[in-house]
Design a protein around this motif. Structure first.
Motif, PDB file in Angstrom:
ATOM      1  N   ILE A   1       0.918  -1.231  -0.194  1.00  0.00           N
ATOM      2  CA  ILE A   1      -0.107  -0.150   0.026  1.00  0.00           C
ATOM      3  C   ILE A   1       0.933   1.131   0.005  1.00  0.00           C
ATOM      4  O   ILE A   1       1.802   1.448   0.824  1.00  0.00           O
ATOM      5  N   PHE A   2       0.650   2.192  -0.819  1.00  0.00           N
ATOM      6  CA  PHE A   2       1.098   3.561  -0.975  1.00  0.00           C
ATOM      7  C   PHE A   2       0.027   4.439  -0.817  1.00  0.00           C
ATOM      8  O   PHE A   2      -0.820   4.652  -1.464  1.00  0.00           O
ATOM      9  N   VAL A   3       0.574   5.605  -0.239  1.00  0.00           N
ATOM     10  CA  VAL A   3      -0.380   6.678   0.345  1.00  0.00           C
ATOM     11  C   VAL A   3       0.232   8.120  -0.267  1.00  0.00           C
ATOM     12  O   VAL A   3       1.518   8.310  -0.056  1.00  0.00           O
ATOM     13  N   PHE A   4      -0.522   8.863  -1.079  1.00  0.00           N
ATOM     14  CA  PHE A   4      -0.142  10.074  -1.844  1.00  0.00           C
ATOM     15  C   PHE A   4      -0.844  11.156  -1.188  1.00  0.00           C
ATOM     16  O   PHE A   4      -2.172  11.016  -1.090  1.00  0.00           O
ATOM     17  N   ASN A   5      -0.187  12.176  -1.322  1.00  0.00           N
ATOM     18  CA  ASN A   5      -0.922  13.760  -1.043  1.00  0.00           C
ATOM     19  C   ASN A   5      -1.116  14.416  -2.425  1.00  0.00           C
ATOM     20  O   ASN A   5       0.120  14.535  -3.043  1.00  0.00           O
ATOM     21  N   CYS A   6      -2.295  14.804  -2.912  1.00  0.00           N
ATOM     22  CA  CYS A   6      -2.212  15.374  -4.155  1.00  0.00           C
ATOM     23  C   CYS A   6      -2.782  16.836  -4.125  1.00  0.00           C
ATOM     24  O   CYS A   6      -3.273  17.320  -2.955  1.00  0.00           O
ATOM     25  N   THR A   7      -2.573  17.598  -5.195  1.00  0.00           N
ATOM     26  CA  THR A   7      -2.641  18.942  -5.020  1.00  0.00           C
ATOM     27  C   THR A   7      -4.442  19.357  -5.644  1.00  0.00           C
ATOM     28  O   THR A   7      -4.776  20.561  -5.524  1.00  0.00           O
ATOM     29  N   ASP A   8      -5.031  18.504  -6.248  1.00  0.00           N
ATOM     30  CA  ASP A   8      -6.322  18.839  -6.798  1.00  0.00           C
ATOM     31  C   ASP A   8      -7.435  18.029  -5.942  1.00  0.00           C
ATOM     32  O   ASP A   8      -7.254  17.217  -5.167  1.00  0.00           O
ATOM     33  N   ASP A   9      -8.622  18.519  -6.331  1.00  0.00           N
ATOM     34  CA  ASP A   9      -9.728  17.665  -5.451  1.00  0.00           C
ATOM     35  C   ASP A   9     -10.492  16.696  -6.007  1.00  0.00           C
ATOM     36  O   ASP A   9     -11.510  16.473  -5.613  1.00  0.00           O
ATOM     37  N   ASP A  10     -10.074  16.304  -7.169  1.00  0.00           N
ATOM     38  CA  ASP A  10     -11.033  15.434  -8.247  1.00  0.00           C
ATOM     39  C   ASP A  10     -10.867  14.172  -7.603  1.00  0.00           C
ATOM     40  O   ASP A  10      -9.991  13.643  -6.949  1.00  0.00           O
ATOM     41  N   PHE A  11     -11.933  13.247  -7.754  1.00  0.00           N
ATOM     42  CA  PHE A  11     -11.815  11.918  -7.438  1.00  0.00           C
ATOM     43  C   PHE A  11     -11.550  11.034  -8.841  1.00  0.00           C
ATOM     44  O   PHE A  11     -11.682  11.741  -9.935  1.00  0.00           O
ATOM     45  N   PHE A  12     -10.755  10.328  -8.552  1.00  0.00           N
ATOM     46  CA  PHE A  12     -10.283   9.435  -9.642  1.00  0.00           C
ATOM     47  C   PHE A  12     -10.064   7.857  -9.355  1.00  0.00           C
ATOM     48  O   PHE A  12      -9.544   7.512  -8.343  1.00  0.00           O
ATOM     49  N   TYR A  13     -10.368   6.896 -10.389  1.00  0.00           N
ATOM     50  CA  TYR A  13     -10.062   5.497 -10.046  1.00  0.00           C
ATOM     51  C   TYR A  13      -9.581   4.688 -11.331  1.00  0.00           C
ATOM     52  O   TYR A  13      -9.922   5.230 -12.195  1.00  0.00           O
ATOM     53  N   HIS A  14      -8.647   3.968 -11.149  1.00  0.00           N
ATOM     54  CA  HIS A  14      -8.180   3.392 -12.165  1.00  0.00           C
ATOM     55  C   HIS A  14      -7.511   2.170 -11.699  1.00  0.00           C
ATOM     56  O   HIS A  14      -7.100   1.962 -10.607  1.00  0.00           O
ATOM     57  N   ASN A  15      -7.481   0.986 -12.567  1.00  0.00           N
ATOM     58  CA  ASN A  15      -6.851  -0.274 -12.124  1.00  0.00           C
ATOM     59  C   ASN A  15      -6.143  -1.010 -13.253  1.00  0.00           C
ATOM     60  O   ASN A  15      -6.110  -0.717 -14.420  1.00  0.00           O
ATOM     61  N   ASN A  16      -5.554  -1.869 -12.617  1.00  0.00           N
ATOM     62  CA  ASN A  16      -4.805  -2.940 -13.939  1.00  0.00           C
ATOM     63  C   ASN A  16      -4.876  -4.268 -13.610  1.00  0.00           C
ATOM     64  O   ASN A  16      -4.381  -4.630 -12.647  1.00  0.00           O
ATOM     65  N   ILE A  17      -5.939  -4.898 -14.304  1.00  0.00           N
ATOM     66  CA  ILE A  17      -6.435  -6.151 -13.868  1.00  0.00           C
ATOM     67  C   ILE A  17      -5.099  -7.281 -14.145  1.00  0.00           C
ATOM     68  O   ILE A  17      -5.105  -7.985 -13.269  1.00  0.00           O
ATOM     69  N   VAL A  18      -4.322  -6.969 -15.024  1.00  0.00           N
ATOM     70  CA  VAL A  18      -3.244  -7.960 -15.082  1.00  0.00           C
ATOM     71  C   VAL A  18      -2.320  -8.114 -14.036  1.00  0.00           C
ATOM     72  O   VAL A  18      -2.059  -8.886 -13.424  1.00  0.00           O
ATOM     73  N   GLY A  19      -2.112  -6.785 -13.686  1.00  0.00           N
ATOM     74  CA  GLY A  19      -1.179  -6.638 -12.538  1.00  0.00           C
ATOM     75  C   GLY A  19      -1.699  -6.683 -10.896  1.00  0.00           C
ATOM     76  O   GLY A  19      -1.116  -6.842  -9.958  1.00  0.00           O
ATOM     77  N   LEU A  20      -3.226  -6.902 -10.921  1.00  0.00           N
ATOM     78  CA  LEU A  20      -3.942  -7.003  -9.852  1.00  0.00           C
ATOM     79  C   LEU A  20      -3.621  -6.005  -8.834  1.00  0.00           C
ATOM     80  O   LEU A  20      -3.328  -6.124  -7.545  1.00  0.00           O
ATOM     81  N   CYS A  21      -3.790  -4.830  -9.327  1.00  0.00           N
ATOM     82  CA  CYS A  21      -3.714  -3.636  -8.461  1.00  0.00           C
ATOM     83  C   CYS A  21      -4.607  -2.576  -8.839  1.00  0.00           C
ATOM     84  O   CYS A  21      -5.039  -2.494 -10.007  1.00  0.00           O
ATOM     85  N   PHE A  22      -4.862  -1.555  -8.205  1.00  0.00           N
ATOM     86  CA  PHE A  22      -5.532  -0.269  -8.345  1.00  0.00           C
ATOM     87  C   PHE A  22      -5.256   0.735  -7.578  1.00  0.00           C
ATOM     88  O   PHE A  22      -4.637   0.735  -6.715  1.00  0.00           O
ATOM     89  N   SER A  23      -5.643   2.023  -8.020  1.00  0.00           N
ATOM     90  CA  SER A  23      -5.566   3.248  -7.338  1.00  0.00           C
ATOM     91  C   SER A  23      -6.682   4.017  -7.204  1.00  0.00           C
ATOM     92  O   SER A  23      -7.505   4.018  -8.119  1.00  0.00           O
TER      93      SER A  23
ATOM     94  N   ALA B   1      -4.674  10.014  -1.813  1.00  0.00           N
ATOM     95  CA  ALA B   1      -4.829   8.800  -2.500  1.00  0.00           C
ATOM     96  C   ALA B   1      -4.075   7.891  -2.010  1.00  0.00           C
ATOM     97  O   ALA B   1      -3.303   7.908  -1.304  1.00  0.00           O
ATOM     98  N   PHE B   2      -4.680   6.508  -2.488  1.00  0.00           N
ATOM     99  CA  PHE B   2      -3.739   5.281  -2.220  1.00  0.00           C
ATOM    100  C   PHE B   2      -3.672   4.402  -3.360  1.00  0.00           C
ATOM    101  O   PHE B   2      -4.609   4.481  -4.311  1.00  0.00           O
ATOM    102  N   THR B   3      -2.559   3.683  -3.616  1.00  0.00           N
ATOM    103  CA  THR B   3      -2.413   2.580  -4.489  1.00  0.00           C
ATOM    104  C   THR B   3      -2.161   1.328  -3.779  1.00  0.00           C
ATOM    105  O   THR B   3      -1.555   1.162  -3.032  1.00  0.00           O
ATOM    106  N   ILE B   4      -2.853   0.195  -4.275  1.00  0.00           N
ATOM    107  CA  ILE B   4      -2.513  -1.160  -3.400  1.00  0.00           C
ATOM    108  C   ILE B   4      -2.549  -2.064  -4.573  1.00  0.00           C
ATOM    109  O   ILE B   4      -2.726  -2.116  -5.685  1.00  0.00           O
ATOM    110  N   VAL B   5      -1.245  -2.925  -4.367  1.00  0.00           N
ATOM    111  CA  VAL B   5      -1.135  -4.183  -5.126  1.00  0.00           C
ATOM    112  C   VAL B   5      -1.410  -5.370  -4.155  1.00  0.00           C
ATOM    113  O   VAL B   5      -0.901  -5.530  -3.282  1.00  0.00           O
ATOM    114  N   PHE B   6      -2.066  -6.281  -5.101  1.00  0.00           N
ATOM    115  CA  PHE B   6      -2.412  -7.398  -4.199  1.00  0.00           C
ATOM    116  C   PHE B   6      -1.570  -8.653  -4.434  1.00  0.00           C
ATOM    117  O   PHE B   6      -1.041  -8.812  -5.743  1.00  0.00           O
ATOM    118  N   GLU B   7      -1.430  -9.568  -3.608  1.00  0.00           N
ATOM    119  CA  GLU B   7      -0.882 -11.025  -3.626  1.00  0.00           C
ATOM    120  C   GLU B   7       0.615 -10.605  -4.476  1.00  0.00           C
ATOM    121  O   GLU B   7       1.361 -11.396  -5.283  1.00  0.00           O
TER     122      GLU B   7
END
Length: 321
Positions: free
Chosen positions: A167-189, A196-202
């Protein structure tokens, strides 16, 4: 695994129909609807009428992203996780303990697994229903470990080191919501405005160790292109995994507790800068960011947004131990 049938229905026995709970795998005595992206999140970030791109590149409104769920799993077990996750979000994921990370893992794993579960009932092409659905139960079986880990929402669970996530946590400068993932890598942010946070599974925490420098970025408010570049690093790290770690799981029928242990180690193939740059290009393009050329330069360097106020590459600072 001891008494496996007593605590959840595994993939070999599950029916995957509209009357089966996506979490425990049992037929629902009282069926409810679980919103994959919870209602509080949709209302907070005005997602109800917005659309999410699914695996076949079609879109579906967030409000329609639902899966069948039994009353207990929905109103008791999942509700507790939602409350705890909201509390972590309120404090901007600061000073996370192992238990806090487990809540983030549970909340995130539910979203990723349930989204794929939903694709069992979505047609590849609504104009050509004979092509079948986006995902088959056989293909979903690759998520069996994640599904098993989700039972930690229902029962007390001990994840022994190494933990099956980074798990990685980040501080961002804008107020927008955003979601994206990578099915092959088994991860999303997921980006909740300025946090924000980004997580990688397994990955057995390997990527968190390999990308230790990016953990330091929580000290630097980052703009949106920088956020995407960071995720390109993490997603590519997940994509180049060569194997899925194995897990030995036991369930104690008397104490109603699960123990998860890792068997073996994670292996990854060698990092390839050109491949990474191609992924970064894809992510930037999908978000409407056009820099006029590929991030892969003829001299073999990669264009980077991770520059500090003095024009120095942040990665040089971040990866100095």
């Amino acid at each position: 695994m001891k008494s496996e049938i007593n605590f959840y229905t595994n993939f070999k026995e599950e029916t995957f129909d509209d009357n089966t709970c996506f979490l425990c795998g049992r037929e629902c005595e009282i069926k409810t609807t679980e919103h994959i992206f919870p209602k509080w999140l949709q209302h907070k970030y005005d997602l109800w009428d917005k659309r999410l791109i699914v695996t076949n590149d079609t879109t579906i409104p967030y409000r329609n992203l639902t899966v069948p769920c039994c009353e207990k799993c929905n109103n008791e077990d999942l509700s507790k996780v939602e409350e705890k996750f909201q509390a972590l979000l309120e404090r901007s994921f600061k000073n996370l303990t192992f238990e806090d990370e487990q809540i983030i893992f549970q909340w995130s794993a539910k979203i990723l697994y349930a989204t794929r579960y939903k694709e069992l009932s979505l047609l590849v092409d609504r104009k050509n229903p004979e092509l079948g659905n986006i995902l088959t139960p056989y293909e979903l079986e690759s998520y069996s470990a994640l599904h098993l880990f989700l039972q930690s929402i229902r029962f007390k669970t001990t994840f022994h080191e190494p933990k099956p996530w980074s798990i990685f946590v980040f501080n961002c400068t804008d107020d927008d919501f955003f979601y994206h993932n990578n099915i092959v890598g088994l991860c999303f942010s997921m980006k909740f405005g300025k946090i924000a946070f980004t997580i990688v599974f397994e990955d057995n925490n390997v990527i968190e160790d390999f990308m230790f420098g990016l953990k330091k970025l929580k000290e630097y408010p980052i703009n949106f292109p920088q956020y995407l570049e960071i995720n390109a690093h993490l997603f590519y790290s997940a994509i180049i995994k060569e194997n899925a770690p194995k897990y030995y799981t036991t369930y104690n029928d008397n104490s109603k507790e699960i123990n998860v242990n890792t068997v073996g180690v994670l292996r990854s193939r060698k990092w390839n800068d050109k491949e990474y740059a191609y992924l970064l290009d894809q992510i930037l393009t999908s978000c409407g960011i056009d820099i006029g050329h590929s991030t892969w330069n003829p001299d073999g360097t990669i264009t980077s947004f991770l520059i500090d106020q003095n024009g120095e590459h942040l990665t040089r600072k971040l990866f100095e131990k």
